[in-house]
Design a protein around this motif. Structure first.
Motif, short mmCIF file in Angstrom:
data_model
loop_
_atom_site.label_atom_id
_atom_site.label_comp_id
_atom_site.label_asym_id
_atom_site.label_seq_id
_atom_site.Cartn_x
_atom_site.Cartn_y
_atom_site.Cartn_z
N ILE A 19 -2.46 -0.36 -7.11
CA ILE A 19 -3.88 -0.78 -6.56
C ILE A 19 -3.86 -2.18 -5.01
CG2 ILE A 19 -6.23 -0.74 -6.04
CD1 ILE A 19 -6.12 1.01 -8.49
N THR A 20 -3.25 -3.61 -6.00
CA THR A 20 -3.06 -4.42 -5.17
C THR A 20 -2.14 -5.41 -4.70
OG1 THR A 20 -3.47 -5.21 -7.89
CG2 THR A 20 -2.40 -6.96 -6.31
N LYS A 21 -2.29 -5.33 -3.39
CA LYS A 21 -1.48 -4.77 -2.60
C LYS A 21 -0.58 -6.39 -2.27
CE LYS A 21 -3.60 -1.80 -0.06
NZ LYS A 21 -2.84 -0.65 -0.51
N GLY A 22 0.02 -6.84 -1.86
CA GLY A 22 0.80 -7.47 -1.38
C GLY A 22 1.47 -8.84 -2.91
N ILE A 23 2.14 -7.68 -3.61
CA ILE A 23 2.32 -8.25 -4.43
C ILE A 23 3.45 -9.32 -4.54
CG2 ILE A 23 3.93 -7.87 -7.32
CD1 ILE A 23 1.84 -5.60 -6.80
N THR A 24 3.45 -10.55 -5.02
CA THR A 24 4.66 -11.72 -5.17
C THR A 24 4.58 -12.10 -6.33
OG1 THR A 24 3.35 -13.65 -4.34
CG2 THR A 24 3.76 -12.15 -2.66
N LYS A 25 6.15 -13.09 -6.04
CA LYS A 25 6.01 -13.80 -8.25
C LYS A 25 4.90 -14.30 -8.51
CE LYS A 25 11.13 -13.50 -7.25
NZ LYS A 25 12.59 -14.31 -7.90
N LEU A 26 4.03 -15.31 -6.97
CA LEU A 26 3.39 -16.03 -7.78
C LEU A 26 1.75 -14.92 -7.83
CD1 LEU A 26 2.72 -18.15 -5.55
CD2 LEU A 26 3.83 -18.57 -7.09
N THR A 27 1.94 -13.88 -8.06
CA THR A 27 0.71 -13.26 -8.26
C THR A 27 0.80 -12.49 -10.13
OG1 THR A 27 1.37 -11.37 -6.06
CG2 THR A 27 -0.60 -10.60 -8.09
N THR A 28 -0.38 -13.13 -10.37
CA THR A 28 -0.78 -12.76 -11.69
C THR A 28 -1.60 -12.13 -12.28
OG1 THR A 28 -3.30 -14.51 -11.55
CG2 THR A 28 -0.56 -15.09 -11.73
N GLU A 29 -2.49 -10.99 -11.40
CA GLU A 29 -3.06 -9.99 -11.38
C GLU A 29 -2.49 -8.58 -10.60
OE1 GLU A 29 -7.61 -11.36 -11.71
OE2 GLU A 29 -6.98 -12.04 -12.71
N ILE A 30 -2.67 -7.70 -12.04
CA ILE A 30 -2.08 -6.12 -10.63
C ILE A 30 -3.21 -4.98 -11.08
CG2 ILE A 30 -0.34 -4.38 -10.42
CD1 ILE A 30 1.79 -6.84 -11.07
N GLN A 31 -3.94 -4.41 -10.32
CA GLN A 31 -4.60 -3.89 -10.46
C GLN A 31 -3.90 -2.39 -10.43
OE1 GLN A 31 -7.60 -5.00 -12.02
NE2 GLN A 31 -7.96 -3.20 -11.54
N ILE A 32 -4.08 -1.64 -11.44
CA ILE A 32 -2.96 0.15 -10.33
C ILE A 32 -4.46 1.30 -11.42
CG2 ILE A 32 -0.97 -1.07 -12.16
CD1 ILE A 32 -0.83 0.56 -14.91
N ASN A 33 -3.67 1.99 -11.07
CA ASN A 33 -4.55 3.54 -11.44
C ASN A 33 -3.55 3.78 -12.03
OD1 ASN A 33 -5.44 5.90 -11.06
ND2 ASN A 33 -6.94 4.83 -9.73
N LEU A 34 -3.63 4.53 -13.51
CA LEU A 34 -3.13 5.20 -14.28
C LEU A 34 -4.22 6.88 -14.93
CD1 LEU A 34 -0.65 6.66 -16.11
CD2 LEU A 34 -1.48 4.60 -17.83
N ASN A 35 -4.03 7.89 -14.51
CA ASN A 35 -5.31 9.17 -14.67
C ASN A 35 -6.31 8.96 -14.29
OD1 ASN A 35 -2.70 10.02 -16.47
ND2 ASN A 35 -3.23 9.33 -18.48
N ASN A 36 -6.12 8.24 -13.09
CA ASN A 36 -7.66 8.62 -12.66
C ASN A 36 -8.65 7.40 -13.72
OD1 ASN A 36 -7.14 9.98 -10.62
ND2 ASN A 36 -7.42 12.20 -12.26
N ARG A 37 -8.19 6.41 -14.13
CA ARG A 37 -8.70 5.41 -14.81
C ARG A 37 -7.73 3.83 -14.00
NH1 ARG A 37 -9.42 3.88 -20.45
NH2 ARG A 37 -11.36 2.52 -20.96
N GLU A 38 -8.74 3.33 -13.67
CA GLU A 38 -7.95 1.57 -13.10
C GLU A 38 -8.07 1.31 -14.53
OE1 GLU A 38 -9.83 -0.52 -9.83
OE2 GLU A 38 -9.70 1.56 -8.71
N TYR A 39 -6.97 0.12 -14.95
CA TYR A 39 -6.75 -0.74 -15.82
C TYR A 39 -5.92 -2.31 -14.50
CZ TYR A 39 -6.41 3.37 -19.00
OH TYR A 39 -6.17 4.19 -19.45
N GLN A 40 -6.38 -2.97 -15.36
CA GLN A 40 -5.82 -4.43 -15.02
C GLN A 40 -4.60 -5.07 -15.64
OE1 GLN A 40 -9.48 -7.68 -14.89
NE2 GLN A 40 -7.82 -8.92 -13.64
#
Length: 76
Positions: A19-40
C-alpha cells in the motif's frame, strides 16, 4: 494502482499488495494488504522487517517472509 505481489511460503501461494507509495532505502514503515487485512511492517535495528501489532492467529512467519521479499525486491 498497486499490482499484487506473490510469495510461496511453506508450499502455499499467497498474494499481497504493498500500500505504501514511493518506497526508498530510507523507508522505515511499509503498509501491506494480505488476505484483505492491513499490516504494518517496520524495519528494526538489524535491517529486518517485523510486523507491528500482530496476534497469535496472524501468520508471523509469513509476514517476516514478506518483509524479506520486499527487502530483496527493493534492494534495501
Amino acid at each position: 494502482m498497486n499490482l499484487p505481489m506473490r510469495i510461496n511460503f511453506k508450499e502455499k501461494d499467497y498474494t499481497y499488495l504493498i500500500i505504501t507509495k514511493g518506497i526508498t532505502k530510507l523507508t522505515t514503515e511499509i503498509q501491506i494488504n494480505l488476505n484483505n487485512r492491513e499490516y504494518q511492517l517496520v524495519c528494526n535495528s538489524n535491517g529486518d522487517w517485523d510486523a507491528v501489532d500482530v496476534t497469535v492467529s496472524d501468520h508471523t512467519e509469513l509476514l517476516k517472509a514478506i518483509g524479506r521479499n520486499i527487502k530483496l525486491r527493493y534492494r534495501f
